[in-house]
Design a protein around this motif. Structure first.
Motif, short mmCIF file in Angstrom:
data_model
loop_
_atom_site.label_atom_id
_atom_site.label_comp_id
_atom_site.label_asym_id
_atom_site.label_seq_id
_atom_site.Cartn_x
_atom_site.Cartn_y
_atom_site.Cartn_z
N ALA A 248 28.12 40.69 42.22
CA ALA A 248 28.43 39.35 41.51
C ALA A 248 28.57 39.64 40.03
O ALA A 248 29.33 39.04 39.47
N LYS A 249 27.89 40.54 39.52
CA LYS A 249 27.80 40.91 38.11
C LYS A 249 29.21 41.41 37.77
O LYS A 249 29.94 41.24 36.89
N LYS A 250 29.77 42.65 38.76
CA LYS A 250 31.08 43.17 38.60
C LYS A 250 32.20 41.79 38.63
O LYS A 250 32.97 42.27 37.85
N ILE A 251 31.93 41.09 39.46
CA ILE A 251 32.93 40.14 39.77
C ILE A 251 32.82 38.95 38.46
O ILE A 251 33.85 38.61 38.22
N GLY A 252 31.97 38.95 37.99
CA GLY A 252 31.62 38.01 36.83
C GLY A 252 32.47 38.74 35.81
O GLY A 252 32.84 37.68 34.96
N ILE A 253 32.10 39.76 35.56
CA ILE A 253 32.84 40.34 34.28
C ILE A 253 34.27 40.32 34.47
O ILE A 253 35.07 39.90 33.34
N LEU A 254 34.99 40.69 35.59
CA LEU A 254 36.45 40.48 36.03
C LEU A 254 36.73 39.14 35.68
O LEU A 254 37.91 38.94 34.91
N ASN A 255 36.21 37.96 36.10
CA ASN A 255 36.50 36.82 35.95
C ASN A 255 36.63 36.16 34.72
O ASN A 255 37.60 35.46 34.24
N SER A 256 35.51 36.68 33.78
CA SER A 256 35.52 36.08 32.56
C SER A 256 36.63 36.91 31.73
O SER A 256 37.26 36.03 30.74
N PHE A 257 36.74 38.14 31.92
CA PHE A 257 37.90 38.80 31.28
C PHE A 257 39.27 38.31 31.61
O PHE A 257 40.30 37.96 30.64
N PHE A 258 39.46 38.03 32.89
CA PHE A 258 40.91 37.50 33.16
C PHE A 258 41.26 35.84 32.69
O PHE A 258 42.27 35.59 32.41
N ASP A 259 40.06 35.40 32.74
CA ASP A 259 40.28 33.73 32.23
C ASP A 259 40.50 33.84 30.75
O ASP A 259 41.32 33.13 30.27
N TRP A 260 39.76 34.81 29.93
CA TRP A 260 40.27 34.97 28.71
C TRP A 260 41.57 35.41 28.30
O TRP A 260 42.18 34.69 27.40
N LEU A 261 41.82 36.25 29.06
CA LEU A 261 43.63 36.76 28.84
C LEU A 261 44.43 35.46 29.32
O LEU A 261 45.52 35.51 28.60
N TYR A 262 44.01 34.83 30.22
CA TYR A 262 45.11 33.73 30.65
C TYR A 262 44.95 32.45 29.40
O TYR A 262 45.95 31.85 29.07
N ARG A 263 43.77 32.15 29.05
CA ARG A 263 43.48 31.11 27.96
C ARG A 263 44.27 31.64 26.75
O ARG A 263 44.83 30.70 25.78
N GLU A 264 44.27 32.93 26.58
CA GLU A 264 44.90 33.39 25.18
C GLU A 264 46.27 33.80 25.33
O GLU A 264 47.20 34.16 24.64
#
Length: 355
Positions: free
Chosen positions: A121-137
Motif C-alpha cells: 500500500a505504501k509503494k502504490i501510494g507513492i506511485l499514485n501520488s506522483f502520477f497524479d501530480w504529473l498529470y495535474r501539472e
C-alpha cells in the motif's frame, strides 16, 4: 545537485549511479522552479518541456507544502527510481511513453514481490501520488493513476502487537546492570515516544516543571509537532546512570547540547542503527507479544497506548499524546483488540445452572 542532471536528457544508468545525497539536496529547487515558472501559460501551467524525468522526480520529492522529512524523501526517491528502472527494462527512456497497461503490469510485479499489504500500500501510494501530480501539472497527457488499483489493508491480518506487562517487566529486569538498554526500554514503554523522538533531542530539551513536579522532554513528532513527554523519575534515574558511565553531564542544563540519549561516543544515534540493536536486545531478553511473536521498538508504542487505555485514559487524550491527527488511527491501529474486549457483551449473558 547539478542543474544539468535535471534539465539534460539523462540516460537511465546514469540516474541509478547518482548518489542519493545529490538527489536529496534541495539547494537547486528554487532555481529550477524559477526557470519552469518563468514561462507560465495563461492557464497557470508551468513549462516543464526542458525538465527530464529525473528532474520531475526531484521537483516532486522536494515540492513545497509537503513538509516531507528526510527519511520520507529517501523512501519516495527509492520507489520512483525503481519505477524508472522498470520503464528502462521495457526499452523506454521516458515515463511519458509508458502505458496504462504497463503500469498495471508493474503493480502485479510489486504484488508478487511484496505480499505484505501494508508494504504494498505504501509503494502504490507513492506511485499514485506522483502520477497524479504529473498529470495535474500536464507533464503527462495520460492519467497513469488509472493503472493502479488501491491496496486494501486487512486490519485483521495485521500482527497483534500486544505485550504482557509482566513479560515486559522481566525483559527490563534482564538489563538491570545495563542502564543503556534498561533506560531505553523504560523511556519507550512509559512515554509512547517513537525511537526517533528519543534520539533527536538534546539534553537541554529536558526541563523540570515545578508546578507539576515532573520532568518533561521537548521533542518533535513525526508530523513536526512539539510534544512535551513526561519522563518519570525512575526512568530518568536510569538514563542519568547511563550518561554518568559515559562521562556526560547529569545535571539539567539548558546549554547542554549533548544528545538526550547518546551513543557510546556521546553523539546522536542513527535511527537504523539503534532500531536494529534494540530489536536484538529485546529478542535476547525474551520479549515477545502475547501471541509469542517477535517485537520491534514500535511495539512499545502500542503497549503504551493499550496500558493507558486500560488505566482509564480517554482515547482522545491517548491520540493527542501519541501525535495522531485522527482518533480513528488510535482506535483501529493501536486499540483494536482492547476495544473489542471492552465492547464485548458476553458478560451480560449468563446461563449458569443452579442446583
Amino acid at each position: 545537485m547539478e542543474i544539468n542532471s535535471i534539465f539534460k536528457p539523462t540516460s537511465f544508468p546514469d540516474v541509478l549511479s547518482l548518489p542519493s545525497s545529490r538527489l536529496l539536496d534541495d539547494s537547486m529547487y528554487q532555481s529550477v522552479m524559477l526557470l519552469v515558472s518563468s514561462d507560465e501559460d495563461d492557464r497557470g501551467n508551468y513549462n516543464y518541456a526542458r525538465v527530464s524525468n529525473l528532474g520531475m522526480i526531484y521537483l516532486y520529492v522536494h515540492r513545497k507544502g509537503t513538509k516531507r522529512k528526510e527519511q520520507t524523501k529517501k523512501d519516495y526517491l527509492r520507489e520512483l527510481l525503481l519505477f524508472l528502472n522498470y520503464v528502462h527494462s521495457l526499452g523506454k527512456h521516458d515515463l511519458r511513453d509508458i502505458s496504462r497497461f504497463e503500469v498495471e503490469q508493474y503493480q502485479m510485479q510489486l504484488e508478487q514481490t511484496y505480499p505484505k499489504t501494508t508494504t504494498l500500500a505504501k509503494k502504490i501510494g507513492i506511485l499514485n501520488s506522483f502520477f497524479d501530480w504529473l498529470y495535474r501539472e500536464e507533464y503527462t497527457t495520460k492519467n497513469l493513476t488509472r493503472g493502479l488499483i488501491p491496496v486494501r489493508i486487512d486490519k485483521e491480518a495485521i500482527p497483534e502487537r500486544e505485550i504482557d506487562e509482566e513479560v515486559l517487566k522481566e525483559s527490563i529486569q534482564y538489563f538491570n546492570n545495563h542502564p543503556k538498554v534498561k533506560s531505553l526500554l523504560l523511556l519507550l514503554g512509559t512515554t509512547g515516544l517513537r525511537l526517533n523522538e528519543v534520539i533527536t533531542p538534546n539534553f537541554s530539551d529536558l526541563t523540570y516543571d515545578r508546578t507539576r513536579n515532573r520532568y518533561y522532554l521537548r521533542t518533535v513528532t513525526k508530523r513536526g509537532k512539539i510534544r512535551m513527554a513526561n519522563i518519570k523519575d525512575y526512568v530518568l534515574e536510569e538514563l542519568l546512570e547511563y550518561r554518568r558511565r559515559l562521562g556526560l553531564n547529569t545535571k539539567i542544563d539548558k546549554n547542554d547540547t549533548s544528545p538526550f540519549y547518546p551513543n557510546r561516543l556521546g553523539r546522536h544515534y542513527s535511527l537504523s542503527s539503534l532500531s536494529s540493536s534494540l530489536t536484538e536486545w529485546m529478542k535476547e531478553s525474551g520479549l515477545v507479544t502475547t501471541q509469542n511473536q517477535r517485537v520491534t521498538p514500535h511495539y512499545l508504542r502500542h503497549y503504551f497506548a493499550q496500558a493507558a487505555f486500560a488505566a482509564g485514559a480517554p482515547i482522545g487524550h491517548i491520540a493527542e499524546t501519541l501525535g495522531h491527527s485522527l482518533e480513528r488511527t488510535t482506535k483501529e491501529n493501536y486499540l483494536r483488540n482492547s476495544l473489542k474486549k471492552q465492547h464485548d457483551v458476553s458478560e451480560l449473558v449468563d446461563i449458569r445452572l443452579t442446583n
